[in-house]
Design a protein around this motif. Structure first.
Motif, PDB file in Angstrom:
ATOM      1  N   GLY B 323     -23.246 -19.392  18.711  1.00 34.30           N
ATOM      2  CA  GLY B 323     -22.527 -18.245  19.259  1.00 34.30           C
ATOM      3  C   GLY B 323     -22.785 -17.023  18.391  1.00 34.30           C
ATOM      4  N   ALA B 324     -22.620 -15.830  19.004  1.00 27.22           N
ATOM      5  CA  ALA B 324     -22.863 -14.591  18.249  1.00 27.22           C
ATOM      6  C   ALA B 324     -21.822 -14.430  17.149  1.00 27.22           C
ATOM      7  CB  ALA B 324     -22.827 -13.387  19.187  1.00 27.22           C
ATOM      8  N   VAL B 325     -20.622 -14.972  17.386  1.00 24.94           N
ATOM      9  CA  VAL B 325     -19.562 -14.905  16.372  1.00 24.94           C
ATOM     10  C   VAL B 325     -19.620 -16.187  15.543  1.00 24.94           C
ATOM     11  CG1 VAL B 325     -17.070 -14.715  15.981  1.00 24.94           C
ATOM     12  CG2 VAL B 325     -18.147 -13.435  17.846  1.00 24.94           C
ATOM     13  N   ILE B 367     -13.283 -13.151  12.606  1.00 25.18           N
ATOM     14  CA  ILE B 367     -14.426 -12.369  12.117  1.00 25.18           C
ATOM     15  C   ILE B 367     -15.159 -13.150  11.032  1.00 25.18           C
ATOM     16  CG2 ILE B 367     -13.049 -11.122  10.373  1.00 25.18           C
ATOM     17  CD1 ILE B 367     -14.821  -8.651  10.957  1.00 25.18           C
ATOM     18  N   TYR B 368     -16.478 -13.055  11.059  1.00 23.28           N
ATOM     19  CA  TYR B 368     -17.314 -13.552   9.971  1.00 23.28           C
ATOM     20  C   TYR B 368     -17.865 -12.332   9.258  1.00 23.28           C
ATOM     21  CZ  TYR B 368     -16.977 -18.147  12.073  1.00 23.28           C
ATOM     22  OH  TYR B 368     -16.498 -19.328  12.563  1.00 23.28           O
ATOM     23  N   ILE B 369     -17.665 -12.299   7.949  1.00 24.22           N
ATOM     24  CA  ILE B 369     -18.169 -11.184   7.157  1.00 24.22           C
ATOM     25  C   ILE B 369     -19.199 -11.721   6.179  1.00 24.22           C
ATOM     26  CG2 ILE B 369     -17.591  -9.392   5.473  1.00 24.22           C
ATOM     27  CD1 ILE B 369     -14.804  -9.246   6.720  1.00 24.22           C
ATOM     28  N   ALA B 370     -20.393 -11.142   6.226  1.00 20.53           N
ATOM     29  CA  ALA B 370     -21.446 -11.526   5.281  1.00 20.53           C
ATOM     30  C   ALA B 370     -21.646 -10.367   4.310  1.00 20.53           C
ATOM     31  CB  ALA B 370     -22.744 -11.827   6.019  1.00 20.53           C
ATOM     32  N   THR B 371     -21.685 -10.691   3.012  1.00 22.39           N
ATOM     33  CA  THR B 371     -21.946  -9.658   2.010  1.00 22.39           C
ATOM     34  C   THR B 371     -23.130 -10.101   1.161  1.00 22.39           C
ATOM     35  OG1 THR B 371     -20.177 -10.728   0.733  1.00 22.39           O
ATOM     36  CG2 THR B 371     -19.637  -8.675   1.817  1.00 22.39           C
ATOM     37  N   TYR B 382     -12.507 -15.176   8.623  1.00 24.17           N
ATOM     38  CA  TYR B 382     -11.123 -14.707   8.547  1.00 24.17           C
ATOM     39  C   TYR B 382     -10.570 -14.573   9.965  1.00 24.17           C
ATOM     40  CZ  TYR B 382     -13.007 -12.888   4.086  1.00 24.17           C
ATOM     41  OH  TYR B 382     -13.634 -12.744   2.882  1.00 24.17           O
ATOM     42  N   VAL B 383      -9.248 -14.591  10.046  1.00 25.30           N
ATOM     43  CA  VAL B 383      -8.601 -14.164  11.295  1.00 25.30           C
ATOM     44  C   VAL B 383      -7.704 -12.984  10.939  1.00 25.30           C
ATOM     45  CG1 VAL B 383      -7.132 -14.788  13.242  1.00 25.30           C
ATOM     46  CG2 VAL B 383      -8.669 -16.494  12.245  1.00 25.30           C
ATOM     47  N   LEU B 384      -8.048 -11.813  11.465  1.00 22.90           N
ATOM     48  CA  LEU B 384      -7.346 -10.585  11.092  1.00 22.90           C
ATOM     49  C   LEU B 384      -6.373 -10.181  12.195  1.00 22.90           C
ATOM     50  CD1 LEU B 384     -10.441  -8.636   9.718  1.00 22.90           C
ATOM     51  CD2 LEU B 384      -8.835 -10.058   8.446  1.00 22.90           C
ATOM     52  N   ARG B 385      -5.215  -9.690  11.792  1.00 19.43           N
ATOM     53  CA  ARG B 385      -4.186  -9.351  12.767  1.00 19.43           C
ATOM     54  C   ARG B 385      -4.299  -7.893  13.232  1.00 19.43           C
ATOM     55  NH1 ARG B 385       0.732  -9.172  10.422  1.00 19.43           N
ATOM     56  NH2 ARG B 385      -0.261  -9.056   8.395  1.00 19.43           N
ATOM     57  N   GLY B 386      -3.579  -7.611  14.322  1.00 16.53           N
ATOM     58  CA  GLY B 386      -3.417  -6.221  14.744  1.00 16.53           C
ATOM     59  C   GLY B 386      -4.274  -5.826  15.918  1.00 16.53           C
TER      60      GLY B 386
END
Lengths: 407, 407
Positions: B323-325, B367-371, B382-386
Motif C-alpha cells: 500500500g502507498a501508506v 502516518i509513516y515518517i521516514a527521516t 504513528y497515529v496522529l489526532r485532529g
C-alpha cells in the motif's frame, strides 16, 4: 442575539498562541442567529476571570469561555467558575471512563492530576469532550448561560458540535441572521468603494462591509433590520453582483483553493504546481481542502536552481541568460511540471520573497507566475507587497485570478 | 506595565479574519516590559468603541487600537476618536505626498475618498504608515495614551517599528520583563506536570506556564516578583532544564523549522522533503523562515501514487504489496527525494490525513515518517489526532523529533 466570548490564558496575551477558537465559534453560531458582539482575552487570574464574567453577563445572556481547563496548575478556570456559581463538586463517571480509555490507548498511566479532570462543579452540566481529557461545562443562573471549554481547537470543535449546539438549538429560537459574502481579486478596495458609493445609499436596512486581505477584497452584505424581508435582501444582493460585474471573482466566501478544485472538477482536469519562491504554499493551501486528491496530482518545490534543471527540465542556458526569476523560466517550469505529473492545469512561480535577494532591476516582491490550461500558457510579472508570508498569500491569490482570466 | 489592546471590526467577530496583530504586538512589547493584560475585540460601532475605550483607560494608561481605519464607509474609528478626544481636523501633508506616490506607483487615480486619509484629528500625532494608505494616530490626555493603527498586519508591523516604538521607548522606562521559554516534543503535558510538581513549589517569585500545541509543549518561566534578581531567575531556569533532561527538545522558543535549518547548517548538509499526506506543509513551514534557501533544496509533493513512482522512483510493486501508506514506501520516498535533489538530510511522509480514506487497519491519522541523515534512515509509524490541519502540524513536529533522535 448577541453572545460574548472570553478567552483565558496568558499565552494568548503573550503572543505565543493565535486564537482560532473564536473564529470557529463565530462561524458556526452566526447561521443560528447568535452573533458575537465582543471577545475579551484575559489572563489566567481569578480576579480577571470574575471581572470579565461580571462585565459580559451584564451585557449579554450567553457567554462562551475557552481556555484554562488543562490538567496543570496554571489552569484555574474550573475552580473559579465553581466558586463564581457557588457550588460543590461531583465526579462525572462518563468522563472518568473516557479518561481511562484515552490513557490506556496512549499506553501511559492515569495520574491523579488527570483523574481530577473528571471532578466537576455539581451545578454544571458536562459538555463531553470526545477529543481530549478536559471536559467542558455548562452553567445556568437567573436566565443567563455560561459554557466553558478547553482551549485546544480540535476539542472546542468537537465539544461545540457534539454537546454545545444540541443544547443551544432548542434554547434560543431566533430568526436566522442573513448575510452573504462575495469575493473580488486584484481590484483595489478604494476603487470598489467608489463604484459602490451610490449602491451603498440605496440598501436601507442592510450594511455592506469590506474585508480586504492580500489583494482580495470580500464584500459582505448583512441584514441589519430584522423586519427586512428575505426577498428584498436577495434583490439587494443581486444588485450588488450586477454593479460589480466581472470584478466578482466568486459570488461566495469560499477560498481560492476551493475555487480551483471546483474549476478543475468541472473541466475534468487534474492540477500540478511547481513552486520556487512560494515554497509549497500554493500546493499546501490546495491540499488543506479535504478531497483535493481527486484532482490535485502534486507539486515540485524547486527551491534550488538545480532542481529546476534536473526535475522540471528547465534549460540551464535559459537560467543563465534570463536568470531564475524570469518569464522564460516560469514558462518552462509550468510546462515541465505538467509533463512530469501528467496534469492539464498548472501553476508555476519564480520570484523573490525577500527580505533579501532583491535588486534594482528585480526588487523584493518580484514574481513571475505561469498558468496553464490544456495547451495555453500565460506568464505574467507582478511586484507583490508585504513580508514573506504576505508575499506567498498574494502570490496564491494572484495566480488564481490569472487562471480565472484564462478559463 | 500593563497595556490593553482593542481590535475593531465586525470581520474579527464574524469569524472572517484571524487576529494576528495582537500576537505581533505582544511579542514586540514584552521585551520592553509592556505586558498585554487584556485584549478586547469589538464591532465597528461608535458606542462599542467609546465604551471599550472608557473601560480600558480606567484600567491602564496605554491602549493600542487596531482596525477600522480603512478608506471605506464601514470604518468609523477615526471620527469616533476625534470626537472622543474633542478635537478638530488637520491635513498631514507628508501623508498626502505619500498617498500621491502610492497611487502614482499603482497607476490608479487618487480619489477624494483616499485623499481624506490625510485628514487627521488635530490633537493627534501621526504614526506614519510606510506600507499603506491609512496613517496611525497617537493621542495623549491626562497622562493616558492611545495609539490607533489600521488592521492590515504588514501595516501594523511597519507603523509599530517605524513610529510607535520610537515614541514608547523614552516614555515608559521600566525594568524589562523576564521570561524564558523551552520546547519539548511528544511528551504528554500531564507527564511533564508530574515530573515538575516539586520544582514548581521551589521557585518563589516565578511562575511556570504550560503551552501545549500539537504534541509540542512549551514551558515558559516568568518572573512575577520584580524584586527577584536576574541571577536567581537564571538559577531557576537552569534547574528547570536539569529537571527535564533529554525531554528538552530545544532550550528556546524557536520553531521546529528554525531548529531544522540550524541543525543542517551546523552539519553542512542540505535538506529535501517528499510529502504525500502532508501535502507541502512541512516544506512550506521550512521556507517561511527567511534564509532557508542556503540549506533547503526543495520538495516533491507526491500526492498521487503515479508521482511517487515516476518522480521519486518508488517501486510500483512495493505500493501494490504494502500500500502507498506503508513503511516501505516512506523509506523509498526519502531515499528517492534525497537522490533526486542531491540532499543529505531528508524527510518523507505518507499517511491518511482524513476525514475520509481511513480503514480499520489504517485509520485516519495513520502516518509513516521516514527521516534520513547521511546513509542512516529511520522509518516510524504513528497515529496522529485532529483534523486535517492539526494532522499536518503534528506530522511536522513528530518528524523533527524523529530527526533529532537520530542526530
Amino acid at each position: 442575539m448577541d453572545v460574548e466570548i472570553i478567552t483565558i490564558g496568558d499565552e494568548l496575551l503573550m503572543g505565543q498562541t493565535i486564537d482560532t477558537n473564536s473564529v470557529y465559534l463565530a462561524q458556526v453560531l452566526a447561521p443560528l442567529g447568535l452573533n458575537i458582539s465582543r471577545k475579551t482575552a484575559i489572563r489566567d487570574g481569578k480576579h480577571d476571570i470574575i471581572t470579565a464574567l461580571d462585565e459580559s453577563l451584564a451585557r449579554v445572556s450567553l457567554v462562551l469561555i475557552t481556555g484554562g481547563l488543562g490538567p496543570t496548575n496554571d489552569d484555574i478556570t474550573k475552580s473559579v467558575l465553581q466558586s463564581y456559581f457557588g457550588c460543590g463538586t461531583r465526579i462525572d463517571h462518563d468522563v472518568l471512563t473516557h479518561l481511562q480509555r484515552i490513557f490506556a490507548f496512549r499506553g501511559t498511566e492515569l495520574f491523579e492530576i488527570n483523574k481530577m479532570q473528571a471532578e466537576l462543579p455539581d451545578c454544571s452540566k458536562t459538555l463531553f469532550n470526545s477529543q481530549g481529557t478536559a471536559p467542558g461545562m455548562w452553567f445556568e443562573k437567573n436566565g443567563r448561560y455560561v459554557a466553558a471549554m478547553p482551549g485546544v481547537p480540535g476539542e472546542v470543535k468537537a465539544i461545540t458540535e457534539e454537546s454545545l449546539l444540541p443544547l443551544l438549538a432548542p434554547l434560543f429560537q431566533l430568526p436566522p441572521a442573513l448575510n452573504r459574502t462575495l469575493t473580488t481579486a486584484l481590484i483595489p478596495e478604494s476603487l470598489i468603494a467608489k463604484k459602490l458609493s451610490a449602491f451603498e445609499k440605496r440598501i436601507p436596512g442592510c450594511g455592506l462591509a469590506y474585508l480586504p486581505s492580500h489583494n482580495v477584497v470580500k464584500l459582505r452584505l448583512t441584514r441589519q433590520d430584522p423586519l427586512l424581508s428575505g426577498e428584498v435582501f436577495e434583490r439587494f444582493w443581486q444588485d450588488l453582483l450586477q454593479e460589480l460585474g466581472d470584478w466578482v471573482f466568486s459570488p461566495t466566501d469560499s477560498s481560492m483553493s476551493e475555487w480551483l478544485l471546483d474549476t478543475a472538477r468541472k473541466r475534468h482536469m487534474t492540477i500540478a504546481t511547481a513552486e520556487s519562491c512560494t515554497g509549497g504554499y500554493i500546493g499546501n493551501q490546495i491540499v488543506q481542502i479535504a478531497g483535493a486528491s481527486d484532482v490535485y496530482k502534486g507539486s515540485v518545490i524547486a527551491y534550488d536552481n538545480q532542481v529546476k534543471i534536473d526535475v522540471l527540465k528547465v534549460e540551464k542556458t535559459l537560467i543563465e541568460m534570463h536568470g531564475a526569476v524570469s518569464a522564460e523560466v516560469a514558462h518552462q517550469m509550468v510546462e515541465g511540471v505538467c509533463a512530469l505529473l501528467n496534469a492539464k492545469m498548472g501553476i508555476a512561480t519564480t520570484g523573490i520573497a525577500g527580505p533579501s535577494g532583491g535588486s534594482e532591476e528585480k526588487p523584493n516582491g518580484t514574481i513571475y507566475i505561469a498558468t496553464k490550461i490544456d495547451d495555453a500558457v500565460v506568464v505574467k510579472h507582478y511586484v507583490l507587497r508585504g513580508n514573506r508570508h504576505d508575499f506567498m498569500v498574494r502570490a496564491l491569490n494572484t495566480a488564481m485570478k490569472q487562471l480565472q482570466e484564462m478559463a
